[in-house]
Scaffold this active site. Sequence first.
Site, PDB file in Angstrom:
ATOM      1  N   SER A   1       0.829  -1.207   0.000  1.00  0.00           N
ATOM      2  CA  SER A   1       0.000   0.000   0.000  1.00  0.00           C
ATOM      3  C   SER A   1       0.867   1.262   0.000  1.00  0.00           C
ATOM      4  CB  SER A   1      -0.961  -0.054   1.202  1.00  0.00           C
ATOM      5  OG  SER A   1      -2.009   0.862   1.057  1.00  0.00           O
TER       6      SER A   1
ATOM      7  N   HIS B   1      -7.473  -5.515  -0.628  1.00  0.00           N
ATOM      8  CA  HIS B   1      -6.266  -4.683  -0.630  1.00  0.00           C
ATOM      9  C   HIS B   1      -5.095  -5.316   0.133  1.00  0.00           C
ATOM     10  CE1 HIS B   1      -4.018  -1.002  -1.172  1.00  0.00           C
ATOM     11  NE2 HIS B   1      -3.914  -0.782   0.133  1.00  0.00           N
TER      12      HIS B   1
ATOM     13  N   ASP C   1     -10.046  -4.124  -5.505  1.00  0.00           N
ATOM     14  CA  ASP C   1      -9.291  -3.361  -4.498  1.00  0.00           C
ATOM     15  C   ASP C   1      -9.863  -1.953  -4.461  1.00  0.00           C
ATOM     16  OD1 ASP C   1      -7.464  -1.937  -2.983  1.00  0.00           O
ATOM     17  OD2 ASP C   1      -5.702  -2.878  -3.864  1.00  0.00           O
TER      18      ASP C   1
END
Length: 261
Positions: free
Chosen positions: A91, A243, A215
């Site tokens: 991320s 995610h 996602d």
Amino acid sequence: MRNAVTITGNESGPPMLFAHGYGCDQNMWRFVTPAFEETHRIVLFDHVGNGRSDLSAYRDSRHGSLGGYAEDILDIVREHDLREVVFVGHSVSAMIGVLAAIREPERFAGIVMIGPSPRYINDETDGYVGGFTRADIDGLLESLDSNYLGWSATMAPVIMGNPERPELGTELTNSFCATDPEIARKFARVTFLSDNRADLPNLRVPSLILQCSDDVIAPEVVGEYVHKNTQDSTFVALNATGHCPNLSAPEETVDAIKSWL
């Protein structure tokens, strides 16, 4: 220890440095790292404000941009004299790793980006799709400011996806709730208001982009944008959804990294 660094695995192997995403900690890698322990030196840490990090080390002047977090990464790399590092960032940490590798490319052998996004907000001036409008992000930050625990309980399961496995959403919720709320609010601003699109072409080390379907944080079009704008990059669309494939689909995540390595 500012970043609660943990080093395991093969002492003489090349280093793999794992960086967790927003609201998480190094525990998020527990299903991934065992696959590399025989061959690599495994380096784990917590961003300041997360996990077992030293909260007093947080500085607005430093941590008010992703560049400050990149500097923390470089401090770890220098302190342990790590070279030929394979950096694995989930991320927001994907972009933090990019910034670190641009500053000191000689330290890095490659970057693995899991669910990366160089900018979360759509940019109408050039047609860039980040997945959120500015109003979306303002609303998200406002709700986070007014009730962090409530926001965590609502958002974590959405970010995780995989509703048929509610225990995953619960784990992410608990992780968010264990993060220092004050720092979490500031880190959210730094994360969701950042724009690192101009940095991508400056990355000089090979990279792997792992993209999940469904996602909500980093949709596929964003992963493809990162791939298109980063030289020497490999794009892999995972079957995993949500995610956080490091938790929801660790075997597929490991296989993709191993194939690339």
